[in-house]
Design a protein around this motif. Structure first.
Motif, PDB file in Angstrom:
ATOM      1  N   PHE A  32       7.459  10.490   1.221  1.00  0.00           N
ATOM      2  CA  PHE A  32       6.519  10.120   0.161  1.00  0.00           C
ATOM      3  C   PHE A  32       6.611  11.116  -0.987  1.00  0.00           C
ATOM      4  CE2 PHE A  32       4.950   7.762   3.702  1.00  0.00           C
ATOM      5  CZ  PHE A  32       4.376   6.629   3.156  1.00  0.00           C
ATOM      6  N   ALA A  33       6.764  10.570  -2.182  1.00  0.00           N
ATOM      7  CA  ALA A  33       6.865  11.394  -3.379  1.00  0.00           C
ATOM      8  C   ALA A  33       5.467  11.662  -3.941  1.00  0.00           C
ATOM      9  CB  ALA A  33       7.712  10.686  -4.421  1.00  0.00           C
ATOM     10  N   PRO A  34       5.146  12.907  -4.241  1.00  0.00           N
ATOM     11  CA  PRO A  34       3.859  13.189  -4.896  1.00  0.00           C
ATOM     12  C   PRO A  34       3.852  12.672  -6.326  1.00  0.00           C
ATOM     13  CG  PRO A  34       5.180  15.188  -4.759  1.00  0.00           C
ATOM     14  CD  PRO A  34       5.935  14.123  -4.016  1.00  0.00           C
ATOM     15  N   SER A  35       2.706  12.668  -6.925  1.00  0.00           N
ATOM     16  CA  SER A  35       2.570  12.187  -8.298  1.00  0.00           C
ATOM     17  C   SER A  35       3.527  12.933  -9.221  1.00  0.00           C
ATOM     18  CB  SER A  35       1.120  12.389  -8.768  1.00  0.00           C
ATOM     19  OG  SER A  35       0.977  11.974 -10.112  1.00  0.00           O
ATOM     20  N   GLY A  36       4.226  12.174 -10.058  1.00  0.00           N
ATOM     21  CA  GLY A  36       5.157  12.769 -11.004  1.00  0.00           C
ATOM     22  C   GLY A  36       6.570  12.911 -10.488  1.00  0.00           C
ATOM     23  N   ARG A  82       0.837  -1.204   0.000  1.00  0.00           N
ATOM     24  CA  ARG A  82       0.000   0.000   0.000  1.00  0.00           C
ATOM     25  C   ARG A  82       0.870   1.251   0.000  1.00  0.00           C
ATOM     26  NH1 ARG A  82      -3.266  -3.672   2.671  1.00  0.00           N
ATOM     27  NH2 ARG A  82      -5.546  -3.387   2.525  1.00  0.00           N
ATOM     28  N   LEU A  83       1.909   1.252   0.806  1.00  0.00           N
ATOM     29  CA  LEU A  83       2.757   2.426   0.929  1.00  0.00           C
ATOM     30  C   LEU A  83       3.590   2.632  -0.332  1.00  0.00           C
ATOM     31  CD1 LEU A  83       3.875   1.877   4.614  1.00  0.00           C
ATOM     32  CD2 LEU A  83       2.047   3.352   3.774  1.00  0.00           C
ATOM     33  N   ALA A  84       4.028   1.551  -0.945  1.00  0.00           N
ATOM     34  CA  ALA A  84       4.767   1.669  -2.205  1.00  0.00           C
ATOM     35  C   ALA A  84       3.891   2.316  -3.276  1.00  0.00           C
ATOM     36  CB  ALA A  84       5.260   0.304  -2.655  1.00  0.00           C
ATOM     37  N   ARG A  85       2.626   1.902  -3.338  1.00  0.00           N
ATOM     38  CA  ARG A  85       1.716   2.505  -4.318  1.00  0.00           C
ATOM     39  C   ARG A  85       1.460   3.976  -4.017  1.00  0.00           C
ATOM     40  NH1 ARG A  85      -0.973  -2.562  -3.679  1.00  0.00           N
ATOM     41  NH2 ARG A  85      -2.502  -1.614  -2.248  1.00  0.00           N
TER      42      ARG A  85
END
Length: 561
Positions: free
Chosen positions: A203-207, A183-186
């Motif tokens: 955590f990296a945001p989208s992109g 879950r966290l990887a996704r």
């Protein structure tokens, strides 16, 4: 002479020159190649493998290109999975002491290591802080020979390379994961590894790629961690803390034993959570943990990810005579979610029918709650300085509880957050970590933790005599202080020198950036000829040396936030 860029070293030897190096592609010794009768022996020369090092050496000393070679020595070298040697008593075998794996600096370390090991054998415990080389730093995954071989090869290859801040080794991963890993990887987690556990650092945001970029300057994850930090201070965040080491101490002698070991009063009614240190006879801090009393004969001990083997060993080695008890490692049985932030209570109330109001569930208390049809242990405790709970969940129920919390947190702006945010948050509050800010060489009085001592009660505990003597002598001449820089630009990593009126008085044990304060913050011990008290602190002008420059700092015995 050493040339780390070329991975080679040189020294004069009887009118000639000896040189060698640490290649990036080491050759492991095959299983069975070193037998019980292999003593002071060598392997056959391997010129092909040595050639890149020879070429690198010749580029540093061109005369080597035309010099004759008298001998190529090729022998085994003992390395460890983290590049540090091994000292200490095996936690599973009393009286079996180890001094091994010196990673090519055995001659340099031999005298001190021999003395330290002798003192440990004679005295029953180390005479100073040896945690970086302590055998008890290894976890269960270190029993996997395949994993150890793969990781040791990588550690060897890093022996002469640049050591970057926050650098993570990558071999043999993942090996230990929480039930929430996928879950966290996704969700964009950039994982770090500690004691084999995959833990979200940020955590990296989208992109954005969830990967660290190595630098001594401001890191590529700085702004992403800042967002996690602010969400914790202003809204609510969810941390996966499943890697916490967890021990269950049970039996009719549990209260008596833990009361002797703990510097704080753990003989509380069921439902209480107590933050405490376990001290040695010198008053030094051997363990820093929480003890939760579940019932009359069961105590739940939570400590750091890397300290489970060590802390369990310390407890078992220092039990007083008395009724029977057992100490079990239950780390793998429970996932842990940290629900933190001003909106934490509203999120928790939305997923349980149990009363989680301030009156029903005050700070430093434990309750059993039911969430998503799962019974779990909830501890009202926080390491980030905000309203929050640690939720200790049976492993097979972790996913359902996580999903329920995440859904309920949506309307409150819930975000994922990782361990880099925890570090930033705890530094603003002056919260200490064992192994950096707290060690066996530091006492609770020096660390500003006198409030967590039961010296005002008649109860005996290990280290009490030394701590009573230190308290009677007056304010310590060495104290842990918080520092905040005036300039927001310097990057603190820990280890930086602290100056008072131009004189070096200590160094940072931890450093980072306080995103609420907007400036770099740190913790460190300072030393004075007299008492380190409020008057001494206020009378001095403090600076921190960063990369050769001095930056003004506000130093205090109190946390900056």
């Amino acid at each position: 002479m050493r040339d780390p860029d070329r991975l080679v070293y040189f020294k004069e030897e009887v009118g000639g020159l000896v040189y060698g190096g640490y290649e990036l592609d080491p050759i492991p010794v095959a299983s069975g190649e070193i037998t019980s009768d292999f003593h002071f022996q060598l392997f056959e020369p391997d010129w092909d493998h040595f050639l890149p090092l020879a070429q690198a050496a010749a580029s540093r000393i061109p005369a080597l290109a035309d010099a004759g070679v008298r001998l190529l020595t090729n022998g085994p070298e003992a390395f460890t999975p983290d590049g540090k040697f091994i000292l200490g008593e095996a936690p599973s075998v009393r009286g079996f002491f180890v001094g091994a794996g010196f990673n090519a600096f055995g001659i340099a370390a031999g005298g001190g290591a021999g003395r330290a090991l002798a003192e440990w054998i004679a005295g029953g415990e180390p005479s100073s802080d040896l945690w970086p080389v302590d055998l008890r730093r290894f976890g269960p995954h270190h029993g996997d020979a395949t994993w150890v071989r793969e990781r040791t090869l990588e550690a060897y290859a890093h022996h002469y390379t640049m050591a970057w801040p926050d650098e993570e080794l990558v071999s043999g991963r993942p090996v230990r994961v929480s039930p929430l890993y996928e879950r966290l990887a996704r969700a964009g987690a950039c994982f770090g590894s500690k004691n084999g556990w995959e833990r979200p650092n940020w955590f990296a945001p989208s992109g954005v790629e969830p990967a660290d970029e190595h630098t001594f300057a401001r890191a590529n994850w700085f702004e992403h961690v800042a967002a996690e930090h602010r969400a914790t201070r202003e809204a609510v965040t969810l941390f996966d803390e499943s890697s916490f080491s967890k021990l269950l101490v049970t039996g009719p002698g549990a209260e008596e034993a833990l009361s002797w070991l703990a510097a704080n009063d753990v003989a509380r009614p069921p439902g209480r959570v107590v933050y405490t240190q376990l001290c040695n006879a010198r008053g030094g801090i051997e363990c820093d943990l929480t003890v939760t009393r579940l019932d009359a004969e069961r105590f739940y001990v939570v400590t750091g990810t890397a300290f489970g083997v060590r802390d369990r060993s310390w407890i078992e080695r220092h039990l007083p005579p008395g009724p029977a008890l057992s100490v079990a490692d239950v780390t793998e049985d429970f996932a842990v979610l940290g629900l933190m932030g001003p909106a934490a209570r509203r999120v928790l109330a939305a997923v349980t029918d149990d009363d989680v109001s301030e009156e029903a569930f005050p700070f430093s208390h434990h309750r059993r709650l039911r969430i998503a049809d799962a019974a779990l242990e909830a501890l009202r405790i926080s390491f980030v300085g905000e309203l929050g709970w640690e939720l200790h969940i049976p492993r097979d129920a972790a996913g359902a509880v996580f999903d329920a919390l995440w859904e309920a947190g949506g309307e409150h702006g819930m975000r994922h957050a990782g361990y880099r945010a925890i570090d930033s948050l705890r530094l603003e509050k002056g919260y200490r970590v064992w192994g950096a800010d707290l060690t066996p060489d530091d006492t609770p009085l020096e660390a500003g933790l006198g409030w967590a001592l039961k010296l005002d009660t008649p109860r005996p505990f290990l280290g009490r005599v030394a701590l009573e003597a230190q308290r009677a002598a007056g304010p310590p001449t060495r104290r842990l202080v918080s520092l905040r820089l005036a300039d927001p630009e310097p990057v603190l990593h820990g280890g930086e020198t602290i100056l008072r009126d131009g004189e070096r008085v200590g160094w940072l044990t931890s450093g980072g950036f306080g995103h609420t304060l907007g400036v770099p913050v740190g913790l460190g011990y300072v030393r004075a000829r007299g008492a380190v008290d409020a008057a001494w602190m206020e009378a001095g002008r403090f600076e921190v040396e960063v990369a050769g420059e001095h930056f003004a700092a506000l130093a205090s015995l109190r946390a900056p936030l």
